[in-house]
Design an enzyme around this catalytic site. Structure first.
Site, short mmCIF file in Angstrom:
data_model
loop_
_atom_site.label_atom_id
_atom_site.label_comp_id
_atom_site.label_asym_id
_atom_site.label_seq_id
_atom_site.Cartn_x
_atom_site.Cartn_y
_atom_site.Cartn_z
N ASN A 1 16.54 91.99 129.88
CA ASN A 1 16.84 90.92 130.66
C ASN A 1 18.32 90.24 130.19
OD1 ASN A 1 17.20 88.20 131.42
ND2 ASN A 1 14.93 88.41 132.39
N ASP B 1 19.92 87.72 131.49
CA ASP B 1 20.09 86.54 132.16
C ASP B 1 21.01 85.77 131.21
OD1 ASP B 1 18.53 87.32 134.28
OD2 ASP B 1 17.03 85.93 133.77
N HIS B 2 20.46 85.61 130.02
CA HIS B 2 21.40 84.56 129.12
C HIS B 2 22.77 85.21 128.73
CE1 HIS B 2 18.11 82.20 129.59
NE2 HIS B 2 17.28 83.06 129.34
N ARG C 1 31.27 77.95 129.98
CA ARG C 1 32.72 77.53 130.34
C ARG C 1 33.20 78.05 131.57
NH1 ARG C 1 36.10 77.51 125.56
NH2 ARG C 1 34.99 75.81 124.25
N HIS D 1 17.40 87.74 136.83
CA HIS D 1 16.83 86.83 137.70
C HIS D 1 17.78 86.12 138.48
CE1 HIS D 1 13.55 83.56 137.61
NE2 HIS D 1 14.14 83.55 138.92
N ARG E 1 18.08 83.12 140.17
CA ARG E 1 17.64 81.84 140.56
C ARG E 1 17.90 81.16 141.49
NH1 ARG E 1 14.04 79.82 136.26
NH2 ARG E 1 14.00 78.28 137.27
N ARG F 1 21.53 79.30 138.10
CA ARG F 1 21.96 78.63 136.58
C ARG F 1 22.45 79.62 135.65
NH1 ARG F 1 16.18 77.25 134.06
NH2 ARG F 1 16.01 75.80 135.97
N HIS F 2 22.10 81.03 135.70
CA HIS F 2 22.67 82.04 135.19
C HIS F 2 23.29 83.05 136.22
CE1 HIS F 2 18.36 83.30 135.44
NE2 HIS F 2 18.17 82.34 134.34
N GLU G 1 14.56 90.03 139.61
CA GLU G 1 13.80 88.99 139.51
C GLU G 1 13.92 87.74 140.50
OE1 GLU G 1 12.89 86.80 136.01
OE2 GLU G 1 12.51 88.97 135.00
N THR H 1 10.68 80.46 133.39
CA THR H 1 9.48 80.86 134.22
C THR H 1 8.28 80.58 133.42
OG1 THR H 1 10.87 82.60 135.19
CG2 THR H 1 8.56 82.47 135.90
N GLU I 1 3.17 92.20 136.58
CA GLU I 1 3.93 91.99 135.18
C GLU I 1 3.19 90.88 134.60
OE1 GLU I 1 8.08 92.15 134.41
OE2 GLU I 1 8.06 90.56 132.94
N HIS J 1 7.83 88.13 128.57
CA HIS J 1 8.22 86.56 128.46
C HIS J 1 7.68 86.14 127.08
CE1 HIS J 1 9.04 82.55 129.10
NE2 HIS J 1 9.55 82.97 130.26
N GLY J 2 8.71 86.02 126.27
CA GLY J 2 8.58 85.43 124.84
C GLY J 2 8.39 86.55 124.01
N GLY K 1 14.25 89.44 127.19
CA GLY K 1 15.37 88.80 127.18
C GLY K 1 15.89 88.10 125.95
N1 PXP Z 1 9.74 88.88 132.66
C1 PXP Z 1 9.84 87.98 133.62
C2 PXP Z 1 9.28 87.86 135.12
C3 PXP Z 1 10.53 86.55 133.41
O1 PXP Z 1 10.67 85.59 134.21
C4 PXP Z 1 11.06 86.55 132.09
C5 PXP Z 1 12.01 85.59 131.83
O2 PXP Z 1 13.24 85.37 132.58
C6 PXP Z 1 11.15 87.70 131.12
C7 PXP Z 1 10.30 88.82 131.57
C8 PXP Z 1 11.85 87.70 129.87
O3 PXP Z 1 11.29 86.68 129.13
P1 PXP Z 1 12.17 86.35 127.70
O4 PXP Z 1 13.62 86.15 127.98
O5 PXP Z 1 11.23 85.24 127.24
O6 PXP Z 1 11.78 87.61 126.88
#
Ligand code: PXP
Length: 255
Positions: free
Chosen positions: A12, A14-15, A23, A48, A50, A54-55, A75, A106, A156, A199-200, A221
Protein backbone atom coordinates in the site's frame (compact mmCIF):
# COMPACT_ATOMS: atom_id res chain seq x y z
CA UNK A 1 2.67 -33.14 2.27
CA UNK A 2 0.73 -30.59 0.20
CA UNK A 3 2.55 -27.35 -0.46
CA UNK A 4 0.72 -24.27 0.91
CA UNK A 5 -0.60 -21.94 -1.77
CA UNK A 6 1.55 -18.88 -2.50
CA UNK A 7 0.91 -15.80 -0.40
CA UNK A 8 0.74 -12.50 -2.27
CA UNK A 9 2.15 -9.25 -0.92
CA UNK A 10 0.18 -6.13 -1.82
CA UNK A 11 2.13 -2.99 -0.98
CA UNK A 12 0.00 0.00 0.00
CA UNK A 13 1.65 3.20 -1.21
CA UNK A 14 -0.85 5.72 0.26
CA UNK A 15 1.66 7.27 2.61
CA UNK A 16 4.10 8.17 -0.13
CA UNK A 17 1.28 10.43 -1.29
CA UNK A 18 0.78 11.69 2.28
CA UNK A 19 4.39 12.84 2.27
CA UNK A 20 4.11 14.37 -1.19
CA UNK A 21 0.97 16.28 -0.24
CA UNK A 22 2.70 17.77 2.82
CA UNK A 23 4.43 20.19 0.44
CA UNK A 24 1.86 20.17 -2.32
CA UNK A 25 4.30 19.28 -5.12
CA UNK A 26 5.05 16.20 -7.19
CA UNK A 27 7.59 14.41 -4.99
CA UNK A 28 7.86 11.77 -3.67
CA UNK A 29 5.81 10.16 -6.41
CA UNK A 30 3.63 7.21 -5.30
CA UNK A 31 3.89 5.72 -8.80
CA UNK A 32 7.67 5.61 -8.49
CA UNK A 33 7.24 3.85 -5.12
CA UNK A 34 4.85 1.34 -6.72
CA UNK A 35 7.35 0.55 -9.47
CA UNK A 36 10.17 0.16 -6.93
CA UNK A 37 8.02 -2.12 -4.75
CA UNK A 38 7.16 -4.32 -7.74
CA UNK A 39 10.79 -4.44 -8.84
CA UNK A 40 11.68 -5.66 -5.31
CA UNK A 41 9.05 -8.41 -5.29
CA UNK A 42 5.61 -6.98 -4.49
CA UNK A 43 2.80 -8.97 -6.12
CA UNK A 44 0.45 -6.03 -6.37
CA UNK A 45 -0.13 -2.42 -5.39
CA UNK A 46 -2.89 -1.18 -3.13
CA UNK A 47 -4.02 2.43 -2.98
CA UNK A 48 -6.97 4.05 -1.21
CA UNK A 49 -8.73 6.92 -2.92
CA UNK A 50 -10.37 8.53 0.08
CA UNK A 51 -13.36 10.80 -0.24
CA UNK A 52 -11.28 13.69 1.19
CA UNK A 53 -8.31 12.89 -1.15
CA UNK A 54 -5.96 13.29 1.80
CA UNK A 55 -3.28 11.12 0.18
CA UNK A 56 -3.99 9.36 -3.14
CA UNK A 57 -5.68 11.53 -5.78
CA UNK A 58 -7.73 10.61 -8.83
CA UNK A 59 -4.79 11.21 -11.12
CA UNK A 60 -2.56 8.90 -9.03
CA UNK A 61 -5.01 6.05 -9.57
CA UNK A 62 -5.05 6.63 -13.32
CA UNK A 63 -1.24 6.84 -13.45
CA UNK A 64 -0.84 3.71 -11.30
CA UNK A 65 -3.18 1.76 -13.56
CA UNK A 66 -1.22 2.87 -16.63
CA UNK A 67 2.27 2.31 -15.18
CA UNK A 68 2.29 -0.89 -13.13
CA UNK A 69 2.68 -4.41 -14.45
CA UNK A 70 1.11 -6.09 -11.39
CA UNK A 71 -2.50 -5.97 -10.20
CA UNK A 72 -3.90 -2.72 -8.83
CA UNK A 73 -6.14 -3.05 -5.78
CA UNK A 74 -8.34 0.06 -5.55
CA UNK A 75 -9.49 0.66 -1.98
CA UNK A 76 -12.59 2.80 -1.65
CA UNK A 77 -15.80 3.55 0.17
CA UNK A 78 -18.81 2.26 -1.77
CA UNK A 79 -20.17 5.71 -2.63
CA UNK A 80 -21.71 6.36 -6.07
CA UNK A 81 -18.87 8.72 -6.96
CA UNK A 82 -16.15 6.22 -6.05
CA UNK A 83 -17.93 3.38 -7.82
CA UNK A 84 -17.99 5.51 -10.97
CA UNK A 85 -14.26 6.35 -10.69
CA UNK A 86 -13.26 2.76 -9.97
CA UNK A 87 -15.29 1.40 -12.90
CA UNK A 88 -13.55 3.91 -15.18
CA UNK A 89 -10.10 3.03 -13.77
CA UNK A 90 -10.65 -0.74 -14.28
CA UNK A 91 -8.34 -2.05 -11.55
CA UNK A 92 -7.90 -5.80 -11.07
CA UNK A 93 -9.67 -5.56 -7.71
CA UNK A 94 -11.57 -3.19 -5.49
CA UNK A 95 -11.57 -3.41 -1.72
CA UNK A 96 -14.65 -1.81 -0.18
CA UNK A 97 -13.87 -0.15 3.14
CA UNK A 98 -15.84 1.98 5.61
CA UNK A 99 -14.80 5.60 5.66
CA UNK A 100 -15.33 8.46 8.05
CA UNK A 101 -13.74 11.79 7.28
CA UNK A 102 -12.50 12.38 10.82
CA UNK A 103 -10.72 9.04 11.24
CA UNK A 104 -6.90 8.77 11.08
CA UNK A 105 -7.05 5.50 9.17
CA UNK A 106 -9.63 2.81 8.36
CA UNK A 107 -10.50 2.10 11.97
CA UNK A 108 -13.00 -0.72 11.75
CA UNK A 109 -14.43 -3.23 9.34
CA UNK A 110 -17.26 -2.62 6.93
CA UNK A 111 -20.72 -3.40 8.34
CA UNK A 112 -21.89 -5.63 5.51
CA UNK A 113 -24.83 -6.87 7.58
CA UNK A 114 -26.18 -3.35 8.16
CA UNK A 115 -25.35 -2.11 4.66
CA UNK A 116 -26.23 -5.21 2.67
CA UNK A 117 -28.90 -3.48 0.61
CA UNK A 118 -26.66 -0.65 -0.50
CA UNK A 119 -23.60 -2.88 -1.03
CA UNK A 120 -25.29 -5.54 -3.15
CA UNK A 121 -25.66 -3.41 -6.34
CA UNK A 122 -22.05 -2.16 -6.14
CA UNK A 123 -20.73 -5.71 -5.74
CA UNK A 124 -22.81 -6.81 -8.72
CA UNK A 125 -21.64 -3.89 -10.89
CA UNK A 126 -17.98 -4.61 -10.18
CA UNK A 127 -18.42 -8.33 -10.75
CA UNK A 128 -20.17 -7.64 -14.07
CA UNK A 129 -17.22 -5.44 -15.06
CA UNK A 130 -14.76 -8.26 -14.29
CA UNK A 131 -13.35 -6.50 -11.21
CA UNK A 132 -12.82 -8.70 -8.13
CA UNK A 133 -14.55 -7.33 -5.06
CA UNK A 134 -13.10 -7.68 -1.62
CA UNK A 135 -14.95 -6.58 1.53
CA UNK A 136 -12.79 -5.28 4.37
CA UNK A 137 -14.42 -6.72 7.48
CA UNK A 138 -13.73 -7.73 11.06
CA UNK A 139 -13.43 -11.48 11.62
CA UNK A 140 -17.02 -11.63 12.78
CA UNK A 141 -19.07 -14.71 11.76
CA UNK A 142 -22.18 -12.68 10.83
CA UNK A 143 -20.18 -10.32 8.62
CA UNK A 144 -18.37 -13.23 6.95
CA UNK A 145 -21.60 -15.10 6.27
CA UNK A 146 -23.19 -11.97 4.82
CA UNK A 147 -20.16 -11.37 2.56
CA UNK A 148 -20.65 -14.86 1.15
CA UNK A 149 -24.40 -14.29 0.72
CA UNK A 150 -23.71 -11.07 -1.18
CA UNK A 151 -21.45 -13.11 -3.49
CA UNK A 152 -18.30 -11.13 -2.86
CA UNK A 153 -15.49 -13.44 -3.98
CA UNK A 154 -12.99 -12.10 -1.43
CA UNK A 155 -12.90 -10.72 2.11
CA UNK A 156 -10.01 -8.89 3.70
CA UNK A 157 -9.86 -9.45 7.46
CA UNK A 158 -9.06 -6.35 9.50
CA UNK A 159 -5.98 -7.22 11.59
CA UNK A 160 -5.77 -3.81 13.28
CA UNK A 161 -7.23 -4.78 16.68
CA UNK A 162 -4.90 -7.79 16.91
CA UNK A 163 -1.81 -5.78 15.92
CA UNK A 164 -2.72 -2.96 18.35
CA UNK A 165 -3.14 -5.44 21.21
CA UNK A 166 0.31 -6.89 20.50
CA UNK A 167 1.85 -3.42 20.36
CA UNK A 168 0.15 -2.46 23.65
CA UNK A 169 1.44 -5.64 25.33
CA UNK A 170 -2.14 -6.76 26.00
CA UNK A 171 -1.51 -10.48 25.63
CA UNK A 172 -5.03 -11.59 26.60
CA UNK A 173 -6.63 -9.32 23.99
CA UNK A 174 -4.01 -10.30 21.40
CA UNK A 175 -4.77 -13.99 22.01
CA UNK A 176 -8.53 -13.51 21.69
CA UNK A 177 -8.18 -11.36 18.55
CA UNK A 178 -5.89 -14.01 17.05
CA UNK A 179 -8.45 -16.72 17.76
CA UNK A 180 -11.09 -14.59 16.04
CA UNK A 181 -8.86 -14.28 12.97
CA UNK A 182 -8.12 -18.02 12.89
CA UNK A 183 -11.80 -18.98 13.28
CA UNK A 184 -12.88 -16.30 10.79
CA UNK A 185 -10.45 -17.55 8.17
CA UNK A 186 -11.69 -21.13 8.54
CA UNK A 187 -15.33 -20.04 8.34
CA UNK A 188 -14.70 -17.85 5.30
CA UNK A 189 -12.81 -20.56 3.46
CA UNK A 190 -15.60 -23.04 4.14
CA UNK A 191 -18.10 -20.50 2.75
CA UNK A 192 -16.01 -20.37 -0.46
CA UNK A 193 -14.45 -16.95 0.16
CA UNK A 194 -10.84 -16.10 -0.66
CA UNK A 195 -9.29 -14.51 2.42
CA UNK A 196 -6.89 -11.57 2.50
CA UNK A 197 -5.73 -9.67 5.56
CA UNK A 198 -4.31 -6.30 6.43
CA UNK A 199 -3.96 -3.30 8.70
CA UNK A 200 -1.16 -2.64 11.15
CA UNK A 201 0.97 -5.61 10.03
CA UNK A 202 4.74 -5.60 10.58
CA UNK A 203 7.36 -8.29 9.91
CA UNK A 204 6.44 -10.40 12.96
CA UNK A 205 2.66 -10.25 12.53
CA UNK A 206 2.92 -10.79 8.74
CA UNK A 207 4.99 -13.90 9.46
CA UNK A 208 2.28 -15.19 11.81
CA UNK A 209 -0.44 -14.47 9.26
CA UNK A 210 1.59 -16.31 6.60
CA UNK A 211 1.65 -19.40 8.80
CA UNK A 212 -2.16 -19.44 8.86
CA UNK A 213 -3.71 -21.77 6.27
CA UNK A 214 -6.20 -20.16 3.93
CA UNK A 215 -4.74 -16.64 3.77
CA UNK A 216 -3.94 -15.70 0.18
CA UNK A 217 -2.85 -12.05 0.31
CA UNK A 218 -1.55 -9.49 2.80
CA UNK A 219 -1.93 -5.76 2.16
CA UNK A 220 0.63 -3.74 4.05
CA UNK A 221 1.52 -0.06 4.00
CA UNK A 222 2.25 2.09 7.00
CA UNK A 223 4.89 -0.06 8.69
CA UNK A 224 6.70 -0.64 5.41
CA UNK A 225 6.84 3.04 4.53
CA UNK A 226 8.28 3.79 7.98
CA UNK A 227 10.94 1.10 7.56
CA UNK A 228 11.71 2.37 4.07
CA UNK A 229 12.96 5.62 5.62
CA UNK A 230 15.78 3.68 7.25
CA UNK A 231 16.64 0.82 4.90
CA UNK A 232 14.99 1.85 1.62
CA UNK A 233 11.77 0.60 0.06
CA UNK A 234 13.33 -2.24 -1.94
CA UNK A 235 15.04 -3.69 1.13
CA UNK A 236 11.81 -3.35 3.14
CA UNK A 237 9.87 -5.27 0.48
CA UNK A 238 12.56 -7.97 0.45
CA UNK A 239 12.48 -8.27 4.25
CA UNK A 240 8.68 -8.45 4.27
CA UNK A 241 8.75 -11.12 1.57
CA UNK A 242 11.32 -13.06 3.62
CA UNK A 243 9.13 -12.81 6.75
CA UNK A 244 6.11 -14.09 4.80
CA UNK A 245 8.19 -16.90 3.30
CA UNK A 246 9.31 -17.95 6.80
CA UNK A 247 5.67 -18.13 7.87
CA UNK A 248 4.69 -20.15 4.80
CA UNK A 249 7.65 -22.51 5.41
CA UNK A 250 6.36 -23.12 8.96
CA UNK A 251 2.95 -23.89 7.52
CA UNK A 252 4.48 -26.33 5.05
CA UNK A 253 6.26 -28.08 7.92
CA UNK A 254 3.13 -28.14 10.15
CA UNK A 255 0.10 -28.08 7.88
N1 PXP B 1 -5.96 -3.05 3.93
C1 PXP B 1 -6.92 -2.11 4.02
C2 PXP B 1 -8.28 -2.46 3.54
C3 PXP B 1 -6.64 -0.81 4.52
O1 PXP B 1 -7.62 0.11 4.60
C4 PXP B 1 -5.32 -0.51 4.91
C5 PXP B 1 -4.99 0.86 5.40
O2 PXP B 1 -5.18 1.78 4.37
C6 PXP B 1 -4.34 -1.50 4.78
C7 PXP B 1 -4.70 -2.77 4.32
C8 PXP B 1 -2.93 -1.25 5.13
O3 PXP B 1 -2.81 -0.98 6.50
P1 PXP B 1 -1.44 -0.45 7.07
O4 PXP B 1 -1.14 0.82 6.34
O5 PXP B 1 -1.70 -0.27 8.51
O6 PXP B 1 -0.40 -1.52 6.78
Amino acid sequence: MTKPLPLRLGVNIDHVATLRNARGGQRPDPVRAALAAIEAGADGITAHLREDRRHIRDNDMARLKAAISKPLNFEMAATPDMVRIALATKPRAVCLVPERREELTTEGGLDVVGQRESLAPSIARFSDAGIRVSLFIAADPQQIEMAARLRAPVIELHTGAWCDAIEDGNTAKAASEWQRIVAGTTLANSAGLEVHAGHGLDYATAEMMAALPGIMELNIGYFMMGEALFVGLAETVRQMRAAMDRGRARLAANP
